[in-house]
Structures are given as structure tokens and as C-alpha cells.
Design a protein around this motif. Structure first.
Motif, PDB file in Angstrom:
ATOM      1  N   TRP A   1      15.382  -4.596   1.722  1.00  0.00           N
ATOM      2  CA  TRP A   1      14.614  -5.360   0.734  1.00  0.00           C
ATOM      3  C   TRP A   1      14.521  -4.577  -0.555  1.00  0.00           C
ATOM      4  O   TRP A   1      14.324  -3.373  -0.563  1.00  0.00           O
ATOM      5  CB  TRP A   1      13.208  -5.644   1.239  1.00  0.00           C
ATOM      6  N   ARG A   2      14.642  -5.307  -1.670  1.00  0.00           N
ATOM      7  CA  ARG A   2      14.548  -4.706  -3.003  1.00  0.00           C
ATOM      8  C   ARG A   2      13.212  -5.068  -3.642  1.00  0.00           C
ATOM      9  O   ARG A   2      12.775  -6.209  -3.576  1.00  0.00           O
ATOM     10  CB  ARG A   2      15.685  -5.192  -3.880  1.00  0.00           C
ATOM     11  N   ASN A   3      12.623  -4.090  -4.277  1.00  0.00           N
ATOM     12  CA  ASN A   3      11.361  -4.286  -4.993  1.00  0.00           C
ATOM     13  C   ASN A   3      11.692  -4.883  -6.355  1.00  0.00           C
ATOM     14  O   ASN A   3      12.273  -4.227  -7.209  1.00  0.00           O
ATOM     15  CB  ASN A   3      10.644  -2.942  -5.141  1.00  0.00           C
ATOM     16  N   ASP A   4      11.310  -6.132  -6.534  1.00  0.00           N
ATOM     17  CA  ASP A   4      11.586  -6.863  -7.772  1.00  0.00           C
ATOM     18  C   ASP A   4      10.255  -7.095  -8.486  1.00  0.00           C
ATOM     19  O   ASP A   4       9.686  -8.179  -8.410  1.00  0.00           O
ATOM     20  CB  ASP A   4      12.275  -8.186  -7.427  1.00  0.00           C
ATOM     21  N   ASN A   5       9.747  -6.040  -9.148  1.00  0.00           N
ATOM     22  CA  ASN A   5       8.427  -6.095  -9.782  1.00  0.00           C
ATOM     23  C   ASN A   5       7.358  -6.508  -8.783  1.00  0.00           C
ATOM     24  O   ASN A   5       6.532  -7.372  -9.051  1.00  0.00           O
ATOM     25  CB  ASN A   5       8.434  -7.036 -10.990  1.00  0.00           C
ATOM     26  N   GLY A   6       7.418  -5.938  -7.607  1.00  0.00           N
ATOM     27  CA  GLY A   6       6.522  -6.265  -6.502  1.00  0.00           C
ATOM     28  C   GLY A   6       7.339  -6.796  -5.336  1.00  0.00           C
ATOM     29  O   GLY A   6       8.532  -7.065  -5.468  1.00  0.00           O
ATOM     30  N   TRP A   7       6.687  -6.940  -4.211  1.00  0.00           N
ATOM     31  CA  TRP A   7       7.385  -7.298  -2.983  1.00  0.00           C
ATOM     32  C   TRP A   7       7.362  -8.785  -2.659  1.00  0.00           C
ATOM     33  O   TRP A   7       7.936  -9.212  -1.662  1.00  0.00           O
ATOM     34  CB  TRP A   7       6.805  -6.489  -1.817  1.00  0.00           C
ATOM     35  N   ASP A   8       6.725  -9.605  -3.487  1.00  0.00           N
ATOM     36  CA  ASP A   8       6.594 -11.026  -3.165  1.00  0.00           C
ATOM     37  C   ASP A   8       7.938 -11.737  -3.012  1.00  0.00           C
ATOM     38  O   ASP A   8       8.115 -12.532  -2.085  1.00  0.00           O
ATOM     39  CB  ASP A   8       5.729 -11.747  -4.201  1.00  0.00           C
ATOM     40  N   ASN A   9       8.885 -11.477  -3.901  1.00  0.00           N
ATOM     41  CA  ASN A   9      10.198 -12.134  -3.795  1.00  0.00           C
ATOM     42  C   ASN A   9      10.919 -11.738  -2.507  1.00  0.00           C
ATOM     43  O   ASN A   9      11.491 -12.589  -1.823  1.00  0.00           O
ATOM     44  CB  ASN A   9      11.078 -11.814  -5.005  1.00  0.00           C
ATOM     45  N   ALA A  10      10.881 -10.459  -2.170  1.00  0.00           N
ATOM     46  CA  ALA A  10      11.531 -10.002  -0.934  1.00  0.00           C
ATOM     47  C   ALA A  10      10.862 -10.635   0.281  1.00  0.00           C
ATOM     48  O   ALA A  10      11.544 -11.071   1.215  1.00  0.00           O
ATOM     49  CB  ALA A  10      11.483  -8.478  -0.842  1.00  0.00           C
ATOM     50  N   LEU A  11       9.556 -10.707   0.269  1.00  0.00           N
ATOM     51  CA  LEU A  11       8.833 -11.302   1.395  1.00  0.00           C
ATOM     52  C   LEU A  11       9.137 -12.791   1.527  1.00  0.00           C
ATOM     53  O   LEU A  11       9.312 -13.300   2.635  1.00  0.00           O
ATOM     54  CB  LEU A  11       7.331 -11.069   1.243  1.00  0.00           C
ATOM     55  N   ASN A  12       9.223 -13.486   0.407  1.00  0.00           N
ATOM     56  CA  ASN A  12       9.567 -14.918   0.457  1.00  0.00           C
ATOM     57  C   ASN A  12      10.965 -15.139   1.021  1.00  0.00           C
ATOM     58  O   ASN A  12      11.175 -16.052   1.816  1.00  0.00           O
ATOM     59  CB  ASN A  12       9.445 -15.554  -0.924  1.00  0.00           C
TER      60      ASN A  12
ATOM     61  N   PHE B   1       0.816  -1.210   0.000  1.00  0.00           N
ATOM     62  CA  PHE B   1       0.000   0.000   0.000  1.00  0.00           C
ATOM     63  C   PHE B   1       0.853   1.264   0.000  1.00  0.00           C
ATOM     64  O   PHE B   1       0.640   2.165  -0.789  1.00  0.00           O
ATOM     65  CB  PHE B   1      -0.940   0.003   1.210  1.00  0.00           C
ATOM     66  N   PHE B   2       1.819   1.339   0.903  1.00  0.00           N
ATOM     67  CA  PHE B   2       2.606   2.559   1.080  1.00  0.00           C
ATOM     68  C   PHE B   2       3.917   2.590   0.306  1.00  0.00           C
ATOM     69  O   PHE B   2       4.478   3.651   0.074  1.00  0.00           O
ATOM     70  CB  PHE B   2       2.924   2.780   2.569  1.00  0.00           C
ATOM     71  N   PHE B   3       4.442   1.431  -0.058  1.00  0.00           N
ATOM     72  CA  PHE B   3       5.784   1.364  -0.645  1.00  0.00           C
ATOM     73  C   PHE B   3       5.806   0.676  -2.001  1.00  0.00           C
ATOM     74  O   PHE B   3       6.850   0.198  -2.435  1.00  0.00           O
ATOM     75  CB  PHE B   3       6.727   0.636   0.331  1.00  0.00           C
ATOM     76  N   LYS B   4       4.666   0.630  -2.681  1.00  0.00           N
ATOM     77  CA  LYS B   4       4.584  -0.128  -3.929  1.00  0.00           C
ATOM     78  C   LYS B   4       5.554   0.365  -4.997  1.00  0.00           C
ATOM     79  O   LYS B   4       6.025  -0.421  -5.801  1.00  0.00           O
ATOM     80  CB  LYS B   4       3.159  -0.143  -4.465  1.00  0.00           C
ATOM     81  N   ASP B   5       5.889   1.648  -5.012  1.00  0.00           N
ATOM     82  CA  ASP B   5       6.788   2.197  -6.028  1.00  0.00           C
ATOM     83  C   ASP B   5       8.209   2.425  -5.526  1.00  0.00           C
ATOM     84  O   ASP B   5       9.045   2.939  -6.264  1.00  0.00           O
ATOM     85  CB  ASP B   5       6.218   3.512  -6.568  1.00  0.00           C
ATOM     86  N   GLU B   6       8.475   2.048  -4.295  1.00  0.00           N
ATOM     87  CA  GLU B   6       9.822   2.211  -3.737  1.00  0.00           C
ATOM     88  C   GLU B   6      10.758   1.138  -4.282  1.00  0.00           C
ATOM     89  O   GLU B   6      10.398  -0.033  -4.292  1.00  0.00           O
ATOM     90  CB  GLU B   6       9.798   2.083  -2.205  1.00  0.00           C
ATOM     91  N   PRO B   7      11.962   1.498  -4.707  1.00  0.00           N
ATOM     92  CA  PRO B   7      12.897   0.473  -5.180  1.00  0.00           C
ATOM     93  C   PRO B   7      13.521  -0.335  -4.041  1.00  0.00           C
ATOM     94  O   PRO B   7      13.822  -1.517  -4.199  1.00  0.00           O
ATOM     95  CB  PRO B   7      13.967   1.275  -5.929  1.00  0.00           C
ATOM     96  N   ILE B   8      13.692   0.319  -2.897  1.00  0.00           N
ATOM     97  CA  ILE B   8      14.325  -0.316  -1.738  1.00  0.00           C
ATOM     98  C   ILE B   8      13.583   0.144  -0.487  1.00  0.00           C
ATOM     99  O   ILE B   8      13.185   1.311  -0.386  1.00  0.00           O
ATOM    100  CB  ILE B   8      15.812   0.082  -1.624  1.00  0.00           C
ATOM    101  N   VAL B   9      13.434  -0.776   0.464  1.00  0.00           N
ATOM    102  CA  VAL B   9      12.850  -0.429   1.759  1.00  0.00           C
ATOM    103  C   VAL B   9      13.762  -0.986   2.847  1.00  0.00           C
ATOM    104  O   VAL B   9      14.241  -2.118   2.751  1.00  0.00           O
ATOM    105  CB  VAL B   9      11.421  -1.003   1.903  1.00  0.00           C
ATOM    106  N   TYR B  10      14.017  -0.161   3.840  1.00  0.00           N
ATOM    107  CA  TYR B  10      14.773  -0.589   5.019  1.00  0.00           C
ATOM    108  C   TYR B  10      13.744  -1.068   6.042  1.00  0.00           C
ATOM    109  O   TYR B  10      12.799  -0.346   6.365  1.00  0.00           O
ATOM    110  CB  TYR B  10      15.585   0.575   5.586  1.00  0.00           C
TER     111      TYR B  10
END
Length: 133
Positions: A114-125, A53-62
Motif C-alpha cells: 500500500w502507498r501513502n497518498d496524503n494519508g491512508w484513506d485511498n489505500a484502505l478504500n 498511528f504507527f505508519f502515518k509518515d511511511e510512504p509504503i507499507v507491506y
């Protein structure tokens, strides 16, 4: 969702406010936290939708992991503000840290980037062993 007390809470920070190690004694306060008067946190169950919701367009999140027992006395479990984010069913109440907007090395147990790789699913996994309730 669970009604049990979490072991950890999480603070997500955008790439525009990089967190360097060692983590400083006090991190800068985000605009939304400053306006709200508290620090917005998420449980492990809430992190995926907070990201989307808040970080969908962020390339990286700490992602800062905070041991709940370190901040428990300053946590209030509250509904998210409707004007800040729309309804988020099945996420329950959110942990809000009311400690004078102080968050830093005393509270943060560890950090992940975490890096946004066309969505956050890969980072979450990849984060499953670290992202625990």
C-alpha cells in the motif's frame, strides 16, 4: 467491532524493511516485536488506526494477511501497551502472536503493498475486497 473469530489477521511492515516475494521462511523481527517478545498483529477493523498511528509518515507499507486458523494456538488477545500507543477506543483487544517471533511463508497467506497518498484513506478504500475480517 465484533466478538466473532476473525478469518484473517494482518501484520504491517514499514518500507524500511521491504518484504520480497517469495516470502522467506522467516521474516526479520521488528524492534517493537523484539522488545515486546511477541509479534504485533491487527484485525481488519484495527488496521486503519494502526496505519494512522504507527505508519502515518511511511510512504509504503507491506501488509501481510495471515489466516487466523494457522496461528490461533499462539494468539493472545491483549490490550495494547499504554506506553507504546495511547488509548484507542472501540478497537478492543489486539492479537499478539507468541510463537518465538517466527513469521514467514508458513503463516502468511498473501501480501499487499500500500502507498501513502496524503494519508491512508485511498489505500484502505482500494483494499476493501482484500482487507476482510
Amino acid at each position: 467491532m465484533t466478538d466473532s473469530i476473525p478469518l484473517y489477521l494482518y501484520k504491517l511492515i514499514p518500507s524500511t524493511s521491504p518484504v520480497l516475494e517469495p516470502i522467506p521462511e522467516r521474516l526479520p523481527v521488528s524492534d517493537i516485536d523484539h522488545q515486546s517478545g511477541f509479534i504485533h498483529l491487527s484485525t481488519a477493523f484495527q488496521v486503519p488506526n494502526t496505519l494512522k498511528f504507527f505508519f502515518k509518515d511511511e510512504p509504503i507499507v507491506y501488509v501481510l494477511r495471515i489466516r487466523y486458523e494457522r496461528v490461533e494456538q499462539d494468539i493472545r488477545w491483549e490490550d495494547p501497551e499504554g506506553k507504546v500507543c495511547g488509548p484507542r477506543p472501540n478497537e478492543g483487544l489486539f492479537p499478539h502472536l507468541y510463537n518465538g517471533l517466527n513469521l514467514g511463508r508458513q503463516e502468511v497467506e498473501s501480501m499487499a503493498v500500500w502507498r501513502n497518498d496524503n494519508g491512508w484513506d485511498n489505500a484502505l478504500n482500494r483494499a476493501r475486497p482484500w482487507l476482510i475480517y
